[in-house]
Design a protein around this motif. Sequence first.
Motif, short mmCIF file in Angstrom:
data_model
loop_
_atom_site.label_atom_id
_atom_site.label_comp_id
_atom_site.label_asym_id
_atom_site.label_seq_id
_atom_site.Cartn_x
_atom_site.Cartn_y
_atom_site.Cartn_z
N GLN A 386 0.84 -1.22 0.00
CA GLN A 386 0.00 0.00 0.00
C GLN A 386 0.86 1.26 0.00
OE1 GLN A 386 -2.49 -0.41 3.45
NE2 GLN A 386 -3.68 -2.08 2.57
N LEU A 387 1.93 1.23 0.78
CA LEU A 387 2.80 2.41 0.87
C LEU A 387 3.50 2.67 -0.47
CD1 LEU A 387 4.41 1.97 4.41
CD2 LEU A 387 2.80 3.74 3.71
N ARG A 388 3.87 1.60 -1.15
CA ARG A 388 4.57 1.77 -2.44
C ARG A 388 3.69 2.50 -3.45
NH1 ARG A 388 6.16 -3.75 -1.55
NH2 ARG A 388 8.27 -3.80 -0.69
N GLY A 403 5.06 7.62 13.81
CA GLY A 403 6.30 7.58 14.59
C GLY A 403 7.32 6.62 14.01
N ALA A 404 7.20 6.31 12.72
CA ALA A 404 8.17 5.41 12.09
C ALA A 404 9.29 6.22 11.45
CB ALA A 404 7.47 4.54 11.04
N ASP A 405 10.48 5.65 11.45
CA ASP A 405 11.62 6.35 10.86
C ASP A 405 11.53 6.24 9.34
OD1 ASP A 405 14.31 7.60 11.00
OD2 ASP A 405 14.86 5.74 10.00
N TRP A 406 11.41 7.41 8.68
CA TRP A 406 11.11 7.43 7.26
C TRP A 406 12.20 6.75 6.42
CZ3 TRP A 406 12.64 11.32 3.22
CH2 TRP A 406 11.95 11.09 2.03
N SER A 407 13.47 7.04 6.73
CA SER A 407 14.52 6.48 5.89
C SER A 407 14.58 4.95 6.02
CB SER A 407 15.88 7.12 6.20
OG SER A 407 16.17 7.02 7.56
N SER A 408 14.34 4.43 7.24
CA SER A 408 14.31 2.96 7.39
C SER A 408 13.15 2.36 6.61
CB SER A 408 14.16 2.57 8.86
OG SER A 408 15.15 3.14 9.63
N VAL A 409 12.00 3.08 6.62
CA VAL A 409 10.83 2.60 5.89
C VAL A 409 11.13 2.55 4.39
CG1 VAL A 409 8.47 3.20 5.21
CG2 VAL A 409 9.15 3.35 7.61
N GLU A 410 11.73 3.62 3.88
CA GLU A 410 12.06 3.67 2.44
C GLU A 410 13.02 2.55 2.06
OE1 GLU A 410 10.83 5.81 -0.08
OE2 GLU A 410 9.36 6.22 1.49
N ARG A 411 14.00 2.31 2.93
CA ARG A 411 14.94 1.22 2.65
C ARG A 411 14.22 -0.12 2.61
NH1 ARG A 411 18.64 4.03 5.72
NH2 ARG A 411 18.22 2.82 7.60
N TYR A 412 13.28 -0.28 3.56
CA TYR A 412 12.54 -1.55 3.61
C TYR A 412 11.70 -1.73 2.34
CZ TYR A 412 9.54 -5.35 5.13
OH TYR A 412 8.89 -6.55 5.20
N LEU A 413 11.05 -0.63 1.91
CA LEU A 413 10.18 -0.72 0.72
C LEU A 413 10.99 -1.08 -0.51
CD1 LEU A 413 7.78 2.33 1.23
CD2 LEU A 413 7.38 -0.08 1.79
N ALA A 414 12.22 -0.54 -0.59
CA ALA A 414 13.07 -0.82 -1.75
C ALA A 414 13.62 -2.25 -1.68
CB ALA A 414 14.21 0.19 -1.81
N GLU A 415 13.90 -2.70 -0.45
CA GLU A 415 14.56 -4.01 -0.30
C GLU A 415 14.04 -4.67 0.99
OE1 GLU A 415 15.81 -7.08 -0.57
OE2 GLU A 415 17.02 -6.14 -2.15
N LYS A 420 15.93 -6.36 10.36
CA LYS A 420 14.94 -6.22 11.41
C LYS A 420 14.54 -4.77 11.69
CE LYS A 420 15.34 -10.39 14.22
NZ LYS A 420 14.36 -11.05 13.38
N VAL A 421 15.48 -3.84 11.50
CA VAL A 421 15.19 -2.44 11.82
C VAL A 421 14.02 -1.95 10.98
CG1 VAL A 421 16.06 -0.07 11.84
CG2 VAL A 421 17.56 -1.96 12.51
N GLY A 422 14.12 -2.20 9.67
CA GLY A 422 13.06 -1.77 8.77
C GLY A 422 11.73 -2.43 9.11
N GLU A 423 11.80 -3.70 9.47
CA GLU A 423 10.57 -4.42 9.78
C GLU A 423 9.92 -3.86 11.05
OE1 GLU A 423 10.92 -8.63 9.03
OE2 GLU A 423 9.38 -8.99 10.55
#
Length: 508
Positions: A386-388, A403-415, A420-423
């Motif tokens: 959904q976020l993608r 309250g989620a860290d945006w850069s970790s989220v973006e990294r997770y979405l890309a890969e 675990k951090v992104g998750e």
Amino acid sequence: MNEQEAHKLGNRHLRPISGLNSPSGASRRVRITAADSTAATLSGQHTLWMLANLLARQYGVVAKIEIVVPAVALYPQAALFGRRDTIAETIAEVIRTVGGREIQIADDVLAADVEVVVGTPPVVSQPAVHRVGIVASGWRIFAGNPELTPNVEMEGNSLACYFAACIAAGEVFKRLCGLQPGKGRFIESLIFSLWDFHSYSEWSIASDGPDVDAIDVPPFYIVGAGAVGQASAAALASLGVRGHVTVIDRETIDSTNLNRYPLATLSDVGASKTQLLKSRLSGRGLSIYSSDLGWPGYALNPGIDQRSEVQLDESNYRYKIVLSCVDKNVPRHDIQNYSPENLMGASTNGLGIAVANYDMRSDFECLKCHNPPEPKGPPVEEIAEQLRQLPPNERQQRAQDCGADWSSVERYLAEPKCGKVGEAEMEKFTAGNPDWSVGFVSIASGTLLTAQLVKFVLQGSEAFPTDKGNTLRFNFLNPGPRWSMHRRNPDCDCQGNGKAAYCRIWGQ
Ligand SMILES: [Zn+2]
């Protein structure tokens, strides 16, 4: 943290809440006042430090703080961070490191919208639209019209000081937001004792409670190093108790935490919650062991460098004293499932707090009875999909709101396999809309939990007299102490398997 992020701070207390209007934005100047005689006491300094800490977290509500406090030398134990030579400089430093650009320190004295007077009011008073006075002595607290302040010295234990500061910060928040018609009240005079958790009509008859110097607490656990857990540990550290605590949490500090985490400053965003707690409170009476595995992660992988007598108990699943400071029901179930011998918990609900004893030997509720597990959200990969679909700026906004860290989220979405951090950040999207929350409520809750722990150490089960109930409550909209009684839920397993497990470990 950059400026743009700073403006998103603390949005949790800007959400709608029953009883209060939204802050108008026009009246936002607060004064902290203390006479020389108050500022020179340790108790006065505990109160001033926590008060400044709380006011500096009212982002979007308080805009400017005047400090009318004399430049007397700081008692180092009164400041858990921000220490400077004097108490006045110290609270200014606390406001700077917590409030950043959002909350300024006034360099002049003008008419304040709200003034908080700590201790006996000074002889000369400055103009203010509203005033609230607070005093703490022993376990007793006064809050209300400064003209009604009892003529006593500030010599409260740090629990009474912190709780009084929470009440004052609550009155400031209510004044600056305004009460909705027919809802709540401002305090004219409230006298009560944290020792018996009762209110009184006169100061002289309120129970003072015993001195709490030099208390030894048996090894215990704080599960959840968020606002409530930090406040509970901070209260213990400021009280100077001795003991060994194991602090368990698996999260890191994010910017939406800052409005209520009493040990966090702007520069702590991204830090591990347990490490922050440990670094702020080390060097006092408590030795602190920390685990970033969460619960039951820690119970399944206990520390091999933990204290030996604690390890021995843990190898037999014996957790003698556990403080539940988590804010979700699923982890509450996880704690109760391990059958701690003595389990107390603190929680918040809007402007109310509750501190309860979950005594398996009593007829009262367990931690699971009235806390049904939250429904499981959609799987992380579904949220990711959904976020993608969203444009990046909307994704960033959603991340900030949760309250989620945006850069970790973006990294997770890309890969998605990137770890675990992104998750863990992605899981914040599944938790739904975060509840309204504010510093003075969360910190009062943790402080009251510590008061109950100290009473439990001093007087055993008398800390929760069964004729009064198993739960202490305080609501900031209609302020005052109250006890309530909660029986077991007949559908809960605490009368069956839960009880059997408890008896196996601890006997009847
Ligand atoms: Zn139960």
